[in-house]
Design a protein around this motif. Structure first.
Motif, PDB file in Angstrom:
ATOM      1  N   UNK A   1       8.779  -9.118  -4.913  1.00  0.00           N
ATOM      2  CA  UNK A   1       7.873  -7.993  -5.115  1.00  0.00           C
ATOM      3  C   UNK A   1       7.670  -7.779  -6.606  1.00  0.00           C
ATOM      4  N   UNK A   2       6.465  -7.361  -6.982  1.00  0.00           N
ATOM      5  CA  UNK A   2       6.153  -7.126  -8.392  1.00  0.00           C
ATOM      6  C   UNK A   2       5.565  -5.730  -8.523  1.00  0.00           C
ATOM      7  N   UNK A   3       6.140  -4.945  -9.435  1.00  0.00           N
ATOM      8  CA  UNK A   3       5.709  -3.553  -9.630  1.00  0.00           C
ATOM      9  C   UNK A   3       5.209  -3.359 -11.051  1.00  0.00           C
TER      10      UNK A   3
ATOM     11  N   UNK B   1      -3.495   2.848 -13.263  1.00  0.00           N
ATOM     12  CA  UNK B   1      -3.149   2.686 -11.864  1.00  0.00           C
ATOM     13  C   UNK B   1      -1.718   2.254 -11.656  1.00  0.00           C
ATOM     14  N   UNK B   2      -1.334   2.224 -10.392  1.00  0.00           N
ATOM     15  CA  UNK B   2      -0.033   1.732  -9.952  1.00  0.00           C
ATOM     16  C   UNK B   2      -0.288   0.500  -9.099  1.00  0.00           C
ATOM     17  N   UNK B   3       0.372  -0.600  -9.437  1.00  0.00           N
ATOM     18  CA  UNK B   3       0.097  -1.870  -8.763  1.00  0.00           C
ATOM     19  C   UNK B   3       1.378  -2.453  -8.176  1.00  0.00           C
ATOM     20  N   UNK B   4       1.281  -2.909  -6.933  1.00  0.00           N
ATOM     21  CA  UNK B   4       2.410  -3.546  -6.250  1.00  0.00           C
ATOM     22  C   UNK B   4       1.892  -4.799  -5.565  1.00  0.00           C
ATOM     23  N   UNK B   5       2.598  -5.901  -5.750  1.00  0.00           N
ATOM     24  CA  UNK B   5       2.206  -7.167  -5.129  1.00  0.00           C
ATOM     25  C   UNK B   5       3.398  -7.790  -4.428  1.00  0.00           C
ATOM     26  N   UNK B   6       3.103  -8.528  -3.372  1.00  0.00           N
ATOM     27  CA  UNK B   6       4.114  -9.320  -2.663  1.00  0.00           C
ATOM     28  C   UNK B   6       3.815 -10.791  -2.893  1.00  0.00           C
ATOM     29  N   UNK B   7       4.852 -11.550  -3.200  1.00  0.00           N
ATOM     30  CA  UNK B   7       4.691 -12.990  -3.408  1.00  0.00           C
ATOM     31  C   UNK B   7       5.633 -13.751  -2.487  1.00  0.00           C
ATOM     32  N   UNK B   8       5.263 -14.997  -2.219  1.00  0.00           N
ATOM     33  CA  UNK B   8       6.134 -15.948  -1.533  1.00  0.00           C
ATOM     34  C   UNK B   8       6.023 -17.268  -2.284  1.00  0.00           C
ATOM     35  N   UNK B   9       7.154 -17.810  -2.690  1.00  0.00           N
ATOM     36  CA  UNK B   9       7.196 -19.059  -3.463  1.00  0.00           C
ATOM     37  C   UNK B   9       6.321 -18.960  -4.725  1.00  0.00           C
TER      38      UNK B   9
ATOM     39  N   UNK C   1       0.835  -1.211   0.000  1.00  0.00           N
ATOM     40  CA  UNK C   1       0.000   0.000   0.000  1.00  0.00           C
ATOM     41  C   UNK C   1       0.864   1.254   0.000  1.00  0.00           C
ATOM     42  N   UNK C   2       1.903   1.273   0.834  1.00  0.00           N
ATOM     43  CA  UNK C   2       2.775   2.445   0.872  1.00  0.00           C
ATOM     44  C   UNK C   2       3.410   2.693  -0.489  1.00  0.00           C
ATOM     45  N   UNK C   3       3.896   1.630  -1.104  1.00  0.00           N
ATOM     46  CA  UNK C   3       4.574   1.780  -2.384  1.00  0.00           C
ATOM     47  C   UNK C   3       3.605   2.215  -3.477  1.00  0.00           C
ATOM     48  N   UNK C   4       2.464   1.540  -3.592  1.00  0.00           N
ATOM     49  CA  UNK C   4       1.510   1.861  -4.651  1.00  0.00           C
ATOM     50  C   UNK C   4       0.976   3.276  -4.500  1.00  0.00           C
TER      51      UNK C   4
ATOM     52  N   UNK D   1       0.595 -12.959  -1.875  1.00  0.00           N
ATOM     53  CA  UNK D   1       0.084 -12.965  -0.504  1.00  0.00           C
ATOM     54  C   UNK D   1      -0.465 -11.601  -0.102  1.00  0.00           C
ATOM     55  N   UNK D   2      -0.148 -10.565  -0.877  1.00  0.00           N
ATOM     56  CA  UNK D   2      -0.633  -9.213  -0.570  1.00  0.00           C
ATOM     57  C   UNK D   2      -0.529  -8.378  -1.832  1.00  0.00           C
ATOM     58  N   UNK D   3      -1.421  -7.401  -1.966  1.00  0.00           N
ATOM     59  CA  UNK D   3      -1.408  -6.585  -3.180  1.00  0.00           C
ATOM     60  C   UNK D   3      -2.164  -5.292  -2.955  1.00  0.00           C
ATOM     61  N   UNK D   4      -1.718  -4.261  -3.683  1.00  0.00           N
ATOM     62  CA  UNK D   4      -2.434  -2.989  -3.712  1.00  0.00           C
ATOM     63  C   UNK D   4      -2.447  -2.454  -5.130  1.00  0.00           C
TER      64      UNK D   4
END
Length: 260
Positions: free
Chosen positions: A83-85, A102-110, A11-14, A114-117
């Motif tokens: 992380x994906x931007x 929009x601006x999209x940022x996601x966090x992944x594991x394996x 969220x902060x990044x996006x 697991x989280x996205x904005x």
């Protein structure tokens, strides 16, 4: 590091990237093309990519950052966090002064989100998802409850390459002949946010899409109660060919239509 921590970081990044992009929206832009006349990139795409990469690197050193611009790595690692931007999703809209970007940022594991904005600042909306929920500007949203495919509004998600155009023609014919209505927003993340919030009943692609165009939006849909698979009905991953995201009430009917 919890999912909540990583969700807050997306969220902060996006939102930071959205502030930068919105400041220059509907201003004079320097526009280049990449692989085709409509494959556009602006200096703001590159600036946002740089700024968000630096922000995430400072907070999460040694974690890979996948991105669309600036020759960033393009492959999501199969193991560990990443992380994906997407610095501006819907660049052609952005250039034209259309507010759907929009601006999209996601966090992944394996390799799994697991989280996205997804921040859509020109529309005044921010979508974010952690574990088991999706919010739009702070309020909980869920997918549509419509269950009759004849009433569904679907959106095709395709890129600009020639093979994508060929597949888009076929997908458009399927949507128009089988379902209720069609939308095409020009932004994959805005589209998937629309599925997550119940504004659309589904989004479909029959080609392989880039992870920065899809991973975060897929997480929004799933956490809002929707279903996302590949064309064979298998669990969708960032390297799948084809994407079918629906509200889940008639997912098999949508799959059947596109498998035919």
């Amino acid at each position: 590091m919890t999912i909540s921590d990583r969700r807050a970081a997306t969220a902060r990044a996006a939102e930071y990237g959205a502030e930068i992009a919105l400041e220059h929206f509907r201003s004079t832009l320097t526009v280049d093309t990449k692989q085709g006349i409509l494959d556009s990139v602006t200096e703001i795409d590159r600036t946002v990519q740089t700024e968000l990469t630096e922000q995430l690197e400072a907070a999460f050193p040694e974690e890979p950052i996948i991105g669309e611009e600036n020759n960033a790595p393009s492959v999501v690692p199969a193991e560990g966090p990443a992380w994906i931007i997407d610095p501006i999703d819907g660049t052609n809209n952005y250039i034209a002064g259309n507010r759907v970007w929009g601006v999209a940022v996601a966090a992944t594991v394996d390799g799994e989100p697991i989280a996205a904005t997804t921040a859509l600042p020109a529309l005044g909306e921010t979508y974010t998802a952690g574990a088991e929920w999706t919010h739009r500007s702070g309020d909980s949203v869920t997918v549509s409850t419509l269950s009759n495919p004849a009433a569904f509004t679907l959106t095709p998600i395709f890129g600009l390459a020639d093979i994508h155009r060929t597949e888009l023609v076929a997908a458009t014919e399927t949507i128009i002949s089988t379902f209720g209505d069609m939308r095409r927003a020009g932004s994959a993340h805005a589209t998937l946010a629309g599925v997550a919030s119940g504004e659309l009943q589904g989004a479909v692609s029959t080609v392989e899409l880039h992870p920065w165009d899809t991973v975060g939006g897929v997480h929004l849909v799933r956490q809002a109660g929707g279903t996302v698979t590949d064309l064979d009905g298998n669990h969708w991953r960032h390297d799948s060919t084809g994407l079918v995201a629906t509200n889940g009430t008639a997912h098999e009917a949508v799959l059947d239509a596109f498998q035919e």
